[in-house]
Scaffold this active site. Structure first.
Site, PDB file in Angstrom:
ATOM      1  CB  THR A 194       1.433  -4.161   4.368  1.00  0.00           C
ATOM      2  OG1 THR A 194       0.682  -4.264   3.298  1.00  0.00           O
ATOM      3  CG2 THR A 194       2.799  -4.059   4.362  1.00  0.00           C
ATOM      4  CD  GLU A 246      -5.647  -1.852  -2.197  1.00  0.00           C
ATOM      5  OE1 GLU A 246      -5.773  -3.199  -2.666  1.00  0.00           O
ATOM      6  OE2 GLU A 246      -6.289  -1.438  -1.316  1.00  0.00           O
TER       7      GLU A 246
END
Length: 383
Positions: A128, A366
């Protein structure tokens, strides 16, 4: 379908339940208040030595080799006792699995035993970024070839376990001219590598015991052997491994939800109003019934996805369904548990307040609930 656990799966679940009660649960409140890091790391070591950091890793690398169902049962039990410990174990297991799936023989031999025996306290995924969350293909971190090395530059955000991870799986753009998502590669970077620095810890709503940090790569030089899988094939690796990670978050969500509802059921049987236990009131009973249905549905979805993965069948849609339903059910269960405690549920003296905060992130990491719905609908139409 009848989900009858094998003797090995029952043994693993029961061992995880026992260790969770003995060493994990007693530390949960301390971790939530910002303390207990040395004891937490000691617990991670014990869990690794018991086989819980490499549940689906082959025994030749020191793993338990027990499969995805056993992994899900383990994370559920750890999450029941302490969400921070559960998510650390879930991510570490997935780091081990991605190395086993696409790593070279040298990478497997070097890193998997260190995960399995706790030499690495945890593993971390560096995917990320500030501009690449639900759309990781938009990442800006780059890796350029320099002789027989790669040099990484960029910044990753919200990295679980970054402060104490021994190994990082890092995605970076290796071909900026390639179409979006096509020029990304995957690397293994060990903690302590020059140019890798851990930034500030995030101040979070919940899961305080799990470190979440910015990770910086500033001229981080790694050998060519750190490349995992094929050059420019990293995005496919990321998409594939996220599906397995979603089973872990479904299991974590179920563990948190179950803990909250167990606390609530015990409380309503003891709490008396109008001359009787509040568990005797139909309104309370219906609230319990709805949440117990949530728990059972979440468990079946989780086991279905895990069993499909173990059989080698496509499981991405089922993993997204399990993660979506279990995480949103966890919010309903923890909210109901707080409500059933009344004013006491809003106070930190009771564990349901922590469960409520810990559950909220499960709808985000997730892959958000919205992303899960996109995946489910896309795969449904594709089928």
């Amino acid at each position: 379908m009848l989900f009858e656990l094998s003797e090995e799966e029952i043994l693993i679940r029961d061992t995880a339940r026992r260790m969770s009660a003995e060493i994990v649960a007693p530390l949960a409140e301390t971790l939530d208040h910002g303390g207990g890091r040395p004891a937490f790391l000691a617990n991670l070591k014990q869990l690794a030595e018991a086989g819980f950091m490499s549940v689906n890793v082959r025994s030749e690398f020191g793993g338990t080799e027990a499969g995805t169902v056993a992994f899900a049962l383990t994370i559920e039990e750890l999450g029941y006792a302490c969400a921070a410990t559960g998510v650390t174990a879930s991510v570490t297991n997935m780091v081990a699995e991605v190395i086993q799936a696409v790593g070279s023989a040298e990478q497997k031999a070097r890193h998997l035993p260190r995960i399995a025996d706790g030499t690495y306290p945890a593993g971390a995924f560096c995917l990320t970024e500030s501009g690449a969350g639900s759309d990781p293909s938009a990442m800006a971190t780059k890796a350029r070839i320099d002789g027989d090395h790669f040099v990484l530059d960029g910044q990753k955000l919200y990295i679980t376990s970054a402060e104490y991870a021994g190994l990082f799986v890092v995605w970076a753009v290796t071909d900026p001219t390639a179409p979006k998502g096509r020029g990304i590669s995957c690397f293994l970077v060990e903690a302590g590598t020059p140019g890798l620095t851990i930034g500030k810890a995030e101040r979070k709503l919940g899961q305080h015991g799990s470190a979440t940090n910015v990770v910086h790569f500033d001229g981080c030089r790694v050998p060519a052997s750190a490349l995992m899988g094929k050059l420019h094939d990293g995005f496919r690796i990321a998409v594939g491994e996220l599906a397995g990670g979603r089973i872990g978050i479904a299991a974590l969500s179920l563990g948190i939800a179950r803990a909250a509802m167990d606390a609530a059921k015990a409380y309503v049987k003891e709490r008396r109003q109008f001359g009787q236990a509040i568990a005797d009131f139909q309104g309370i009973q219906w609230m319990i019934a709805d949440r117990e249905t949530d728990l059972e549905a979440a468990r079946l979805l989780m086991l279905s996805a895990a069993a499909k993965k173990d059989r080698g069948e496509p499981f991405g849609r089922e993993a997204s369904m399990a993660k979506l339903f279990a995480s949103e059910a966890a919010l309903r269960c923890t909210d109901t548990a707080v409500q059933l405690h009344g004013g006491a549920g809003y106070c930190a003296d009771y564990p349901v307040e922590r469960h409520f905060r810990d559950a909220r992130i499960t709808r985000i990491y997730e892959g958000t609930s919205e992303v899960q719905r996109m995946i489910i609908s896309r795969e449904t139409f594709r089928q």
